[in-house]
Scaffold this active site. Structure first.
Site, PDB file in Angstrom:
ATOM      1  N   HIS A  64       0.903  -6.519  10.819  1.00 18.10           N
ATOM      2  CA  HIS A  64      -0.169  -5.599  11.215  1.00 18.10           C
ATOM      3  C   HIS A  64       0.378  -4.242  11.663  1.00 18.10           C
ATOM      4  O   HIS A  64      -0.308  -3.499  12.346  1.00 18.10           O
ATOM      5  CB  HIS A  64      -0.989  -6.207  12.363  1.00 18.10           C
ATOM      6  CG  HIS A  64      -1.734  -7.442  11.951  1.00 18.10           C
ATOM      7  ND1 HIS A  64      -1.802  -8.567  12.734  1.00 18.10           N
ATOM      8  CD2 HIS A  64      -2.423  -7.740  10.827  1.00 18.10           C
ATOM      9  CE1 HIS A  64      -2.520  -9.499  12.117  1.00 18.10           C
ATOM     10  NE2 HIS A  64      -2.901  -9.024  10.957  1.00 18.10           N
ATOM     11  N   HIS A  65       1.619  -3.929  11.279  1.00 12.24           N
ATOM     12  CA  HIS A  65       2.188  -2.649  11.734  1.00 12.24           C
ATOM     13  C   HIS A  65       1.415  -1.474  11.165  1.00 12.24           C
ATOM     14  O   HIS A  65       1.409  -0.397  11.730  1.00 12.24           O
ATOM     15  CB  HIS A  65       3.673  -2.544  11.367  1.00 12.24           C
ATOM     16  CG  HIS A  65       3.912  -2.372   9.898  1.00 12.24           C
ATOM     17  ND1 HIS A  65       3.726  -3.397   8.990  1.00 12.24           N
ATOM     18  CD2 HIS A  65       4.297  -1.301   9.170  1.00 12.24           C
ATOM     19  CE1 HIS A  65       3.988  -2.941   7.774  1.00 12.24           C
ATOM     20  NE2 HIS A  65       4.338  -1.680   7.851  1.00 12.24           N
ATOM     21  N   ARG A  66       0.764  -1.696  10.001  1.00  9.37           N
ATOM     22  CA  ARG A  66      -0.175  -0.706   9.453  1.00  9.37           C
ATOM     23  C   ARG A  66      -1.416  -1.465   9.024  1.00  9.37           C
ATOM     24  O   ARG A  66      -1.313  -2.589   8.522  1.00  9.37           O
ATOM     25  CB  ARG A  66       0.433  -0.008   8.241  1.00  9.37           C
ATOM     26  CG  ARG A  66       1.544   0.920   8.639  1.00  9.37           C
ATOM     27  CD  ARG A  66       1.550   2.170   7.809  1.00  9.37           C
ATOM     28  NE  ARG A  66       2.595   3.042   8.311  1.00  9.37           N
ATOM     29  CZ  ARG A  66       2.868   4.238   7.828  1.00  9.37           C
ATOM     30  NH1 ARG A  66       2.171   4.699   6.802  1.00  9.37           N
ATOM     31  NH2 ARG A  66       3.818   4.970   8.339  1.00  9.37           N
ATOM     32  N   LYS A  70      -2.896  -5.911   3.073  1.00  7.45           N
ATOM     33  CA  LYS A  70      -3.232  -5.817   1.656  1.00  7.45           C
ATOM     34  C   LYS A  70      -2.464  -6.842   0.858  1.00  7.45           C
ATOM     35  O   LYS A  70      -1.278  -7.069   1.090  1.00  7.45           O
ATOM     36  CB  LYS A  70      -2.837  -4.401   1.174  1.00  7.45           C
ATOM     37  CG  LYS A  70      -3.240  -4.088  -0.236  1.00  7.45           C
ATOM     38  CD  LYS A  70      -4.609  -3.459  -0.283  1.00  7.45           C
ATOM     39  CE  LYS A  70      -5.149  -3.375  -1.686  1.00  7.45           C
ATOM     40  NZ  LYS A  70      -5.600  -4.667  -2.236  1.00  7.45           N
ATOM     41  N   LYS A  94       7.047  -4.718   0.048  1.00  4.86           N
ATOM     42  CA  LYS A  94       6.657  -3.979  -1.163  1.00  4.86           C
ATOM     43  C   LYS A  94       5.918  -2.695  -0.789  1.00  4.86           C
ATOM     44  O   LYS A  94       6.256  -1.603  -1.249  1.00  4.86           O
ATOM     45  CB  LYS A  94       5.744  -4.894  -1.999  1.00  4.86           C
ATOM     46  CG  LYS A  94       5.479  -4.428  -3.388  1.00  4.86           C
ATOM     47  CD  LYS A  94       4.457  -5.338  -4.095  1.00  4.86           C
ATOM     48  CE  LYS A  94       4.937  -6.748  -4.275  1.00  4.86           C
ATOM     49  NZ  LYS A  94       4.028  -7.551  -5.147  1.00  4.86           N
ATOM     50  N   ASP A  99       5.889   3.282  -0.033  1.00  8.33           N
ATOM     51  CA  ASP A  99       5.085   4.140   0.850  1.00  8.33           C
ATOM     52  C   ASP A  99       3.582   3.977   0.639  1.00  8.33           C
ATOM     53  O   ASP A  99       2.840   4.965   0.568  1.00  8.33           O
ATOM     54  CB  ASP A  99       5.477   5.621   0.680  1.00  8.33           C
ATOM     55  CG  ASP A  99       6.834   5.917   1.282  1.00  8.33           C
ATOM     56  OD1 ASP A  99       7.186   5.242   2.270  1.00  8.33           O
ATOM     57  OD2 ASP A  99       7.548   6.787   0.759  1.00  8.33           O
ATOM     58  N   LYS A 106      -1.670 -12.044   1.806  1.00 13.91           N
ATOM     59  CA  LYS A 106      -1.876 -12.746   0.538  1.00 13.91           C
ATOM     60  C   LYS A 106      -2.897 -13.846   0.753  1.00 13.91           C
ATOM     61  O   LYS A 106      -3.022 -14.388   1.855  1.00 13.91           O
ATOM     62  CB  LYS A 106      -0.562 -13.385   0.072  1.00 13.91           C
ATOM     63  CG  LYS A 106      -0.548 -13.682  -1.404  1.00 13.91           C
ATOM     64  CD  LYS A 106      -0.224 -12.417  -2.158  1.00 13.91           C
ATOM     65  CE  LYS A 106       0.014 -12.613  -3.624  1.00 13.91           C
ATOM     66  NZ  LYS A 106       0.664 -11.423  -4.184  1.00 13.91           N
ATOM     67  N   SER A 363      -3.893   0.047  -6.385  1.00 15.77           N
ATOM     68  CA  SER A 363      -4.902  -0.476  -5.457  1.00 15.77           C
ATOM     69  C   SER A 363      -5.122   0.506  -4.308  1.00 15.77           C
ATOM     70  O   SER A 363      -6.250   0.721  -3.853  1.00 15.77           O
ATOM     71  CB  SER A 363      -4.447  -1.817  -4.862  1.00 15.77           C
ATOM     72  OG  SER A 363      -4.803  -2.882  -5.701  1.00 15.77           O
TER      73      SER A 363
HETATM   74  N1  GLU Z   1      -1.279  -9.145  -6.443  1.00 19.76           N
HETATM   75  C1  GLU Z   1      -0.572  -7.912  -6.632  1.00 19.76           C
HETATM   76  C2  GLU Z   1       0.794  -7.984  -5.994  1.00 19.76           C
HETATM   77  O1  GLU Z   1       1.344  -9.033  -5.802  1.00 19.76           O
HETATM   78  C3  GLU Z   1      -1.389  -6.712  -6.207  1.00 19.76           C
HETATM   79  C4  GLU Z   1      -1.771  -6.648  -4.770  1.00 19.76           C
HETATM   80  C5  GLU Z   1      -2.765  -5.541  -4.422  1.00 19.76           C
HETATM   81  O2  GLU Z   1      -3.113  -4.762  -5.288  1.00 19.76           O
HETATM   82  O3  GLU Z   1      -3.169  -5.507  -3.268  1.00 19.76           O
HETATM   83  O4  GLU Z   1       1.414  -6.981  -5.743  1.00 19.76           O
END
Ligand code: GLU
Length: 472
Positions: A64-66, A70, A94, A99, A106, A363
């Site tokens: 949760h640092h940002r 996602k 990632k 950035d 996930k 995304s």
């Molecule tokens: N599922 C993709 C990944 O592993 C995309 C994740 C996303 O767009 O939030 O990077």
């Protein structure tokens, strides 16, 4: 310590540990960065053919640092807590590396999507989303899912619709999920983004002569012999774009049903269409079948691209791998022990957390579009076109020469959404490649590109915590 048979999450932790001491960050901070912040395991009933089935599902927020957090949602029988935790952790590193200002997350639903009808899948997806809404595990500023293995824009549309129904009137509701269909507040270029990002990353890496000389291959992607495992979204677009825009030769493709080979290169567009029509690659006339899908990974080639699932290159098959470069288009396809073995042999492994970051990058652009409620390029496209036109007219006037009409059109085109998305993606992949390369060069004790990636990513997450004042 033996590293055989360690869990996927442990293997990510092990890679983290290998890099951690290069960062100079305090021990407590490193422990905080490494830990999974929130794990939500759920079981919910869905009525299938008149009977109730209990579905096991997860959402993990690693950091949760940002905010928001996602990461994609996968539908697969291999889903379990360990897998989702590992994939959520990879998302944190990632995003930091490229950035993208999000924490990692996930989701996973333990089902085999092929065994359900579209209607049943919709019910499962809507119910899963409802669970997330009720526990506050989804929202534009909280946690934003996306497609992953076994899901696509269709599932994202169901998630968006369910969220919107439950949160009636929420202005930014569209930003609760990315990878949506373009007609439902999605963004152009998201579907092919991961594959396109893989292409930009490979092209950049192969353009550096000094590095290519070290592994004995000629500079440039053109003519390179590539093997791809997996013809899902990532593998298909990686193959198509490397072939069409990079002039690379895709000499073999492996899928669930087997593998095929053609030394002169498989026609990727035709192959993908053939599989769509017939359900198999094995009857494709443009290639010859190999004895089984495993041998494709062991072919002599320049670049091997595992684009399917984790744990595909293990200590068992690693000694037979002949590729000079392995590009992890999937998440976690090379196990930790196979990684160590191959790195010692001089193979370059381009890590997942960098090379498949194109998906989450676009995304991020989709999320920005949803929050701004305007399509990229809408404001400036015509302005740019007019400015370029004035310039071209001035060139004609002062040189006395005429530029032909077709060329004029190309020269004066203002940027569309797709042009801007691809340009942002290209810039992101090239910049991140050099960040990793510079980190590696600055520290000769770093053994591989993955460790260099982790050092850079951990440093960025760590500095966020410092700036937050949590670890002064
Ligand atoms: N599922 C993709 C990944 O592993 C995309 C994740 C996303 O767009 O939030 O990077």
């Amino acid at each position: 310590m033996s590293i055989k048979n360690v869990s996927f999450f442990k293997s990510v932790e092990r890679n983290f540990d290998k890099a951690a001491h290069f960062t100079g960050l305090p021990k407590g901070l490193l422990e905080q960065i490494k830990a999974c912040n929130a794990v939500y395991q759920m079981h919910f009933p869905v009525r299938i053919n008149g009977e109730y089935q209990v579905i096991e599902a997860y959402r993990v927020q690693h950091s949760h640092h940002r905010m928001p957090t996602k990461g994609g949602i996968r539908y697969s029988m291999s889903v379990d807590q360990d897998e989702v935790m590992a994939l959520a952790a990879l998302m944190t590193y990632k995003c930091a590396l490229v950035d993208v200002p999000f924490g990692g997350a996930k989701g996973g639903v333990k089902i085999d999507p092929k065994r359900y009808t579209d209607y049943q899948l919709e019910r499962i997806t809507r119910r899963y989303t409802t669970e997330l809404v009720h526990r506050n595990f989804i929202g534009p500023g909280i946690d934003v899912p996306a497609p992953d293995y076994g899901t696509s824009s269709r599932e994202m549309a169901w998630i968006y619709d369910t969220y919107q129904t439950l949160k009636n009137g929420e202005l930014d509701a569209a930003a609760c999920v990315t990878g949506k269909p373009i007609t439902l507040n999605g963004i152009r270029g998201r579907t092919e983004a991961t594959g396109r990002g893989v292409f930009y990353g490979i092209r950049e890496m192969l353009s550096i002569e000094e590095d290519m000389q070290k592994i004995g291959i000629a500079k440039g992607i053109a003519g390179k012999r590539i093997v791809i495992q997996g013809l899902g979204n990532v593998g298909s677009y990686t193959g198509l774009i490397c072939q069409n825009e990079g002039d690379a030769r895709i000499i073999a493709v492996a899928e669930y049903e087997g593998a095929i080979y053609n030394e002169h290169g498989l026609d990727m567009a035709a192959l993908i269409q053939h599989r769509k029509d017939t359900g198999t690659i094995m009857t494709f006339s443009g290639g010859k079948p190999l004895e089984n899908r495993q041998v494709a990974l062991e072919l002599d080639c320049d670049i091997l691209i595992p684009a399917a699932l984790e744990n595909q290159i293990t200590s068992e098959n690693a000694p037979r791998i002949k590729a000079k470069i392995i590009v992890e288009a999937a998440n976690g396809p090379v196990t930790a022990d196979a990684n160590d073995y191959l790195v010692k042999k001089g193979v370059i492994i381009v890590p997942d957390m960098y090379i498949n970051a194109g998906g989450v990058t676009v995304s991020y652009f989709e999320w920005l579009k949803n929050l701004s409620h305007v399509r990229f390029g809408r404001m400036e496209k015509r302005f740019e076109h007019n400015a370029f036109e004035k310039l071209v007219n001035a060139v004609e006037k002062y040189t006395g020469k005429t530029i032909d009409a077709r060329e004029k059109l190309i020269l004066t085109k203002g940027a569309d959404e797709i042009d801007l998305v691809n340009s942002g993606l290209e810039e992101t992949m090239i910049t991140a490649y050099h960040t990793i390369r510079d980190t590696w060069k600055a520290n000769p004790k770093i053994e591989d590109m993955r460790t260099a990636g982790f050092v850079s990513a951990i440093g960025k997450v760590g500095s966020d915590y410092m700036n937050l004042g949590i670890f002064p």
